[in-house]
Write a protein that holds these residues in place. Structure first.
Motif, PDB file in Angstrom:
ATOM      1  N   GLN A 165      11.756 -10.278  39.844  1.00  0.00           N
ATOM      2  CA  GLN A 165      10.177  -8.984  39.043  1.00  0.00           C
ATOM      3  C   GLN A 165       9.616  -7.907  40.859  1.00  0.00           C
TER       4      GLN A 165
ATOM      5  N   ASP B 215      12.353  -5.351  41.225  1.00  0.00           N
ATOM      6  CA  ASP B 215      12.306  -4.661  39.886  1.00  0.00           C
ATOM      7  C   ASP B 215      11.138  -3.492  40.357  1.00  0.00           C
ATOM      8  N   THR B 216       9.805  -4.031  40.494  1.00  0.00           N
ATOM      9  CA  THR B 216       9.187  -3.597  41.375  1.00  0.00           C
ATOM     10  C   THR B 216       9.168  -2.654  42.095  1.00  0.00           C
ATOM     11  N   GLN B 217       9.578  -2.973  43.666  1.00  0.00           N
ATOM     12  CA  GLN B 217      10.150  -2.133  44.084  1.00  0.00           C
ATOM     13  C   GLN B 217      11.194  -0.817  44.012  1.00  0.00           C
ATOM     14  N   GLU B 218      11.970  -1.421  43.143  1.00  0.00           N
ATOM     15  CA  GLU B 218      12.602  -0.139  42.990  1.00  0.00           C
ATOM     16  C   GLU B 218      12.025   1.000  41.687  1.00  0.00           C
ATOM     17  N   ALA B 219      11.166   0.368  41.154  1.00  0.00           N
ATOM     18  CA  ALA B 219      10.621   1.045  40.655  1.00  0.00           C
ATOM     19  C   ALA B 219       9.741   2.094  41.437  1.00  0.00           C
ATOM     20  N   LEU B 220       8.981   1.173  42.611  1.00  0.00           N
ATOM     21  CA  LEU B 220       7.874   2.182  43.451  1.00  0.00           C
ATOM     22  C   LEU B 220       9.540   3.174  44.562  1.00  0.00           C
TER      23      LEU B 220
ATOM     24  N   ASP C  59      12.153   4.682  43.110  1.00  0.00           N
ATOM     25  CA  ASP C  59      11.941   6.263  42.263  1.00  0.00           C
ATOM     26  C   ASP C  59      10.671   6.827  42.258  1.00  0.00           C
ATOM     27  N   LYS C  60       9.294   6.122  42.610  1.00  0.00           N
ATOM     28  CA  LYS C  60       8.505   6.525  43.106  1.00  0.00           C
ATOM     29  C   LYS C  60       8.474   7.461  43.629  1.00  0.00           C
TER      30      LYS C  60
ATOM     31  N   ARG D 247      10.627  10.484  44.175  1.00  0.00           N
ATOM     32  CA  ARG D 247      10.403  12.158  43.145  1.00  0.00           C
ATOM     33  C   ARG D 247       9.061  11.837  44.453  1.00  0.00           C
TER      34      ARG D 247
END
Length: 196
Positions: free
Chosen positions: A123, A126-131, A133-134, A137
């Motif tokens: 989890q 996943d959060t780290q990957e989302a961060l 990606d953010k 960007r």
């Protein structure tokens, strides 16, 4: 039993040529009591013999049964000892099975905790990957902004340099021609000199 006549040694003894009148015994006396006693003695002797044989058979049978009972007793003792050993072995086996169950329970709990920990790690990943990606960007956005600002500043600096250069050139030469025109003419002259 019939009359014995010895034909080899005395052939004439007990032999007659006259006709015998048989039976020649007129009176027969029989003692029933003596006969009964003789029969009783014979019966008693037979009974005593039978009782003696029965006693011997009984003794032999008692000896055989005693031996068999001793063997049965030994077998029962052996069986009792084996049962005690089996009970001890079963008790040890039950203890070992209980210990094994406890170990399996602990391992299952550790596996459950490990799965929960791995779930938390996944989890977080996943959060780290989302961060990431953010952030990626945002970095791309900042890069595009920096590129635009740098381009804008370079254009402004170039325009300011041209104005300043033209102003300084005008002050030094007194000519109204811009500096770029002078630089273009100077390059043309250099190119012609190289061709000659």
């Amino acid at each position: 039993m019939g009359l014995f006549i010895n034909n080899n040694n005395h052939p004439d003894v007990y032999r007659t040529k006259h006709k015998l009148n048989t039976p020649n015994q007129k009176i027969s006396r029989q003692d029933f009591l003596s006969d009964l006693m003789n029969e009783q003695q014979k019966a008693n002797a037979a009974l005593e013999k039978a009782l003696s044989e029965l006693g011997m058979q009984t003794q032999l049978q008692e000896k055989t049964q005693s031996t068999q009972w001793n063997n049965v007793g030994e077998q029962l003792n052996d069986l009792r000892n084996q049962l005690e050993r089996y009970e001890k072995a079963n008790h040890q086996l039950v203890l070992q099975m209980n210990e094994q169950l406890e170990l399996q329970k602990e391992v299952a709990e550790k596996i459950t905790k490990q799965e929960e920990f791995q779930g938390g790690v996944l989890q977080r990943l996943d959060t780290q990957e989302a961060l990431m990606d953010k952030i990626s960007r945002q970095i791309n956005h900042i890069r595009s902004i920096l590129f635009e600002r740098t381009n804008y500043l370079a254009t402004k600096i170039d325009d300011g340099y041209k104005l300043t250069s033209t102003y300084v050139y005008k002050l030094m030469t007194g000519s109204d021609q811009p500096l770029t025109f002078f630089l273009m003419n100077q390059r043309k002259e250099e190119n012609q000199n190289q061709m000659d």
